[in-house]
Write a protein that holds these residues in place. Structure first.
Motif, mmCIF file in Angstrom:
data_model
loop_
_atom_site.group_PDB
_atom_site.id
_atom_site.type_symbol
_atom_site.label_atom_id
_atom_site.label_comp_id
_atom_site.label_asym_id
_atom_site.label_seq_id
_atom_site.Cartn_x
_atom_site.Cartn_y
_atom_site.Cartn_z
ATOM 1 N N LEU A 67 55.371 23.705 37.852
ATOM 2 C CA LEU A 67 55.988 23.767 39.100
ATOM 3 C C LEU A 67 55.339 25.119 39.903
ATOM 4 O O LEU A 67 55.110 25.952 39.271
ATOM 5 C CB LEU A 67 57.278 23.864 39.175
ATOM 6 C CG LEU A 67 58.369 22.720 38.428
ATOM 7 C CD1 LEU A 67 59.841 23.065 38.381
ATOM 8 C CD2 LEU A 67 57.822 21.476 39.050
ATOM 9 N N TYR A 68 55.220 24.892 41.217
ATOM 10 C CA TYR A 68 54.746 25.969 42.056
ATOM 11 C C TYR A 68 56.150 26.825 42.271
ATOM 12 O O TYR A 68 57.220 26.339 42.002
ATOM 13 C CB TYR A 68 54.316 25.605 43.235
ATOM 14 C CG TYR A 68 52.883 24.970 43.307
ATOM 15 C CD1 TYR A 68 51.806 25.687 43.213
ATOM 16 C CD2 TYR A 68 52.980 23.615 43.648
ATOM 17 C CE1 TYR A 68 50.590 25.181 43.216
ATOM 18 C CE2 TYR A 68 51.524 22.971 43.473
ATOM 19 C CZ TYR A 68 50.478 23.722 43.196
ATOM 20 O OH TYR A 68 49.204 23.231 43.317
ATOM 21 N N THR A 69 55.874 28.042 42.936
ATOM 22 C CA THR A 69 57.174 28.841 42.996
ATOM 23 C C THR A 69 57.957 28.397 43.848
ATOM 24 O O THR A 69 59.230 28.669 44.087
ATOM 25 C CB THR A 69 56.710 30.088 43.478
ATOM 26 O OG1 THR A 69 55.782 30.141 44.760
ATOM 27 C CG2 THR A 69 55.871 30.836 42.358
ATOM 28 N N ASP A 70 57.779 27.285 44.931
ATOM 29 C CA ASP A 70 58.599 26.758 45.830
ATOM 30 C C ASP A 70 59.300 25.362 45.151
ATOM 31 O O ASP A 70 60.069 24.821 45.864
ATOM 32 C CB ASP A 70 58.038 26.524 46.888
ATOM 33 C CG ASP A 70 57.022 25.185 46.918
ATOM 34 O OD1 ASP A 70 56.579 24.994 45.911
ATOM 35 O OD2 ASP A 70 56.386 24.900 47.991
ATOM 36 N N GLY A 71 59.097 25.354 43.892
ATOM 37 C CA GLY A 71 59.634 24.240 43.108
ATOM 38 C C GLY A 71 58.796 22.823 43.124
ATOM 39 O O GLY A 71 59.452 21.766 42.795
ATOM 40 N N THR A 72 57.668 22.991 43.883
ATOM 41 C CA THR A 72 57.198 21.407 44.059
ATOM 42 C C THR A 72 56.142 21.615 42.817
ATOM 43 O O THR A 72 55.980 22.362 42.151
ATOM 44 C CB THR A 72 56.276 21.271 45.367
ATOM 45 O OG1 THR A 72 55.329 22.550 45.356
ATOM 46 C CG2 THR A 72 56.928 21.427 46.611
ATOM 47 N N TRP A 74 53.131 20.674 40.207
ATOM 48 C CA TRP A 74 51.920 21.112 40.259
ATOM 49 C C TRP A 74 51.067 20.205 39.107
ATOM 50 O O TRP A 74 49.967 20.074 39.136
ATOM 51 C CB TRP A 74 51.744 22.608 39.743
ATOM 52 C CG TRP A 74 50.333 23.219 39.449
ATOM 53 C CD1 TRP A 74 49.197 23.301 40.191
ATOM 54 C CD2 TRP A 74 49.765 23.119 38.075
ATOM 55 N NE1 TRP A 74 48.352 23.658 39.640
ATOM 56 C CE2 TRP A 74 48.369 23.633 38.257
ATOM 57 C CE3 TRP A 74 50.253 22.821 36.804
ATOM 58 C CZ2 TRP A 74 47.605 24.025 37.033
ATOM 59 C CZ3 TRP A 74 49.323 23.300 35.643
ATOM 60 C CH2 TRP A 74 47.924 23.670 35.911
ATOM 61 N N GLY A 75 51.971 19.515 38.360
ATOM 62 C CA GLY A 75 51.582 18.557 37.407
ATOM 63 C C GLY A 75 52.299 18.524 36.025
ATOM 64 O O GLY A 75 53.526 18.949 36.129
ATOM 65 N N PHE A 76 51.779 18.086 35.054
ATOM 66 C CA PHE A 76 52.552 17.964 33.689
ATOM 67 C C PHE A 76 51.357 17.715 32.431
ATOM 68 O O PHE A 76 50.013 17.386 32.981
ATOM 69 C CB PHE A 76 53.606 16.777 33.684
ATOM 70 C CG PHE A 76 52.921 15.412 33.942
ATOM 71 C CD1 PHE A 76 52.677 14.602 32.681
ATOM 72 C CD2 PHE A 76 52.429 14.579 34.945
ATOM 73 C CE1 PHE A 76 51.943 13.323 32.622
ATOM 74 C CE2 PHE A 76 51.941 13.492 34.959
ATOM 75 C CZ PHE A 76 51.590 12.788 33.797
ATOM 76 N N ASP A 77 51.979 18.074 31.284
ATOM 77 C CA ASP A 77 51.259 17.930 30.263
ATOM 78 C C ASP A 77 52.180 17.386 29.011
ATOM 79 O O ASP A 77 53.324 17.590 29.175
ATOM 80 C CB ASP A 77 50.286 19.184 29.948
ATOM 81 C CG ASP A 77 49.221 19.073 29.200
ATOM 82 O OD1 ASP A 77 49.044 17.868 28.519
ATOM 83 O OD2 ASP A 77 48.664 20.098 28.627
ATOM 84 N N PHE A 78 51.336 16.987 28.104
ATOM 85 C CA PHE A 78 52.363 16.730 26.760
ATOM 86 C C PHE A 78 52.002 17.863 25.786
ATOM 87 O O PHE A 78 51.034 18.169 25.571
ATOM 88 C CB PHE A 78 51.796 15.337 26.233
ATOM 89 C CG PHE A 78 51.869 14.062 27.069
ATOM 90 C CD1 PHE A 78 53.368 13.682 27.426
ATOM 91 C CD2 PHE A 78 50.734 13.549 27.587
ATOM 92 C CE1 PHE A 78 53.331 12.604 28.144
ATOM 93 C CE2 PHE A 78 50.839 12.562 28.483
ATOM 94 C CZ PHE A 78 52.169 12.075 28.795
ATOM 95 N N ILE A 79 53.245 18.216 25.362
ATOM 96 C CA ILE A 79 53.094 19.292 24.150
ATOM 97 C C ILE A 79 54.195 18.752 22.978
ATOM 98 O O ILE A 79 55.076 18.010 23.199
ATOM 99 C CB ILE A 79 53.940 20.828 24.530
ATOM 100 C CG1 ILE A 79 55.324 20.628 25.147
ATOM 101 C CG2 ILE A 79 53.088 21.138 25.624
ATOM 102 C CD1 ILE A 79 55.894 21.818 25.421
ATOM 103 N N PRO A 80 53.567 19.100 21.692
ATOM 104 C CA PRO A 80 54.239 18.684 20.660
ATOM 105 C C PRO A 80 55.587 19.234 20.406
ATOM 106 O O PRO A 80 56.146 20.191 21.018
ATOM 107 C CB PRO A 80 53.536 19.342 19.402
ATOM 108 C CG PRO A 80 52.097 19.473 20.089
ATOM 109 C CD PRO A 80 52.402 19.736 21.586
#
Length: 89
Positions: A67-72, A74-80
């Protein structure tokens, strides 16, 4: 696929795929309010909604949201899962 350009509001001149990655909260709000279906082809709106609500992590993974600092978004990723659990307090 050639996506329609949004011609109104905060994300004027962007496509729905651009918007969902930039600010998913806004997309879901606009979808719920019916604003997108009113101005864009229904099949595009429904396709993005369907895809966005069916993201499933790979087996043994969590989804990590950025997330950006304003809460919107930024994207995502998968983590184990084991990596995520190491970071728990």
């Amino acid at each position: 696929m050639d996506w329609s350009i949004v011609k109104f509001g905060k994300y004027k001149n962007r496509t729905l795929p651009q918007i969902i990655f930039e600010d998913a909260d806004w997309f879901f709000w606009a979808y719920k309010e019916g604003a997108l279906q009113k101005w864009l082809p229904k099949y595009e709106v429904e396709l993005i909604y369907k895809r966005a609500t069916r993201i499933k992590p790979k087996d043994g993974c969590y989804v990590k949201h950025f997330l950006y600092t304003d809460g919107t978004s930024w994207g995502f990723d998968f983590i184990p899962i084991d990596e995520a659990e190491k970071k728990l307090p």
